[in-house]
Write an enzyme that holds these catalytic residues in place. Structure first.
Site, short mmCIF file in Angstrom:
data_model
loop_
_atom_site.label_atom_id
_atom_site.label_comp_id
_atom_site.label_asym_id
_atom_site.label_seq_id
_atom_site.Cartn_x
_atom_site.Cartn_y
_atom_site.Cartn_z
N HIS A 54 2.88 -14.57 -19.22
CA HIS A 54 3.02 -14.80 -17.79
C HIS A 54 4.07 -15.67 -17.42
O HIS A 54 4.40 -16.94 -18.41
CB HIS A 54 1.51 -15.45 -17.33
CG HIS A 54 0.46 -14.42 -17.27
ND1 HIS A 54 -0.70 -15.01 -16.97
CD2 HIS A 54 0.71 -13.19 -17.03
CE1 HIS A 54 -1.62 -13.67 -16.91
NE2 HIS A 54 -0.72 -12.71 -16.86
N HIS A 57 4.36 -19.58 -17.88
CA HIS A 57 4.20 -20.01 -19.36
C HIS A 57 5.71 -19.77 -20.06
O HIS A 57 5.96 -20.20 -21.09
CB HIS A 57 3.09 -19.34 -20.08
CG HIS A 57 1.86 -19.74 -19.49
ND1 HIS A 57 0.96 -20.42 -20.18
CD2 HIS A 57 1.22 -19.38 -18.35
CE1 HIS A 57 -0.03 -20.77 -19.36
NE2 HIS A 57 0.16 -20.14 -18.29
FE FE Z 1 -1.29 -19.74 -16.45
ZN ZN Z 2 -1.91 -16.91 -17.56
#
Ligand code: FE
Ligand code: ZN
Length: 256
Positions: A54, A57
């Site tokens: 994601h 991140h």
């Molecule tokens: Fe997250």
């Molecule tokens: Zn995530």
């Protein structure tokens, strides 16, 4: 070894470990807080650990590469900014002289991994991304309730004093939900009081501990009679832990 939670975005934490000279960061969704911490403390960036794909991140990974003297490690099964060292379940890595074991923990995403420290005399570290939160768990974007239950069970089996380094400050809202699930669980309100005091001082509620999570986190308590009863009242068909986790997760998704 020093451990810091660098706040990023609205409620993310980028965990930084450093020995006074070299630093590693976990899930740098934004480069700016990492660059600032490296500069202000005179640290060299020796590695980046990634738990899942994601953007909140991995968004800072490419911007940090010019400062990086070491690998980017990430889950083999996910699209992480290239190049990176792909890791699979059971792999071991050494980070600033600490040993970590890679655990596959699918559920939030299909290839999500966690990093569990091995060989620590006390308080081993766990970097668990968006799989386990204090008093909660990640949303099931790519996985099934059965996968998330298995992943959380692996993390719950780690030593009680494991330091749980989650990547979001969701603890107080999670504890409100936990209290709705288990109104009779005094450990939840006791921990909420501690966390409210920390937040009032602008401090993180993390890291948590596995032993504490086993007492307060409804998603680690899917076989507890009170949790089973609450999930059934929300429509969990069977009382088995997978059905309980599925019902809790859907209840939490609509809980305000
Ligand atoms: Fe997250
Ligand atoms: Zn995530």
């Amino acid at each position: 070894m020093n451990l810091f939670a660098l706040p990023a975005f609205a409620d993310n934490y980028i965990w930084m470990l450093h020995d006074g000279t070299q630093a590693v960061v976990v899930d740098p969704g934004d480069a700016a807080p990492v660059v600032q911490a490296l500069q202000s403390q005179g640290l060299q960036l020796a590695g980046i650990l990634v738990t899942h794909h994601h953007a909140d991140h991995v968004g800072g990974v490419d911007e940090l590469r010019p400062l990086l003297h070491g690998p980017v490690w990430g889950p083999a099964g996910e699209r992480i900014p290239q190049p990176f060292e792909p890791l699979n379940d059971g792999d071991g890595i050494e980070v600033l002289g600490l040993r970590f074991r890679v655990l596959d923990v699918p559920g939030h995403t299909a290839g999500h991994v966690a990093y569990a420290q091995e060989g620590a005399a006390t308080a081993p570290l766990l970097f668990c991304g968006d799989t386990l939160f204090s008093a909660g768990c990640g949303r099931l974007f790519e996985g099934t309730p059965a996968q998330m239950l298995a992943s959380l069970s692996r993390l719950a089996a780690l030593p009680d004093d494991t330091r749980v380094c989650c990547t979001h400050e969701y603890t107080l809202s999670n504890l409100r939900f936990a209290a709705a699930v288990e109104p009779g669980n005094a450990a939840i309100e006791a921990h909420a009081a501690r966390c409210r005091a920390l937040r009032a001082q602008g401090l993180p509620t993390l890291p948590s501990r596995i032993g504490l999570e086993r007492r307060i986190n409804p998603f680690l308590r899917c076989a507890e009679p009170a949790v089973v009863a609450a999930a059934r009242a929300q429509g969990a068909g069977g009382g088995d832990p997978v059905a309980v986790l599925a019902a809790l997760r859907e209840w939490k998704n609509r809980y305000r």
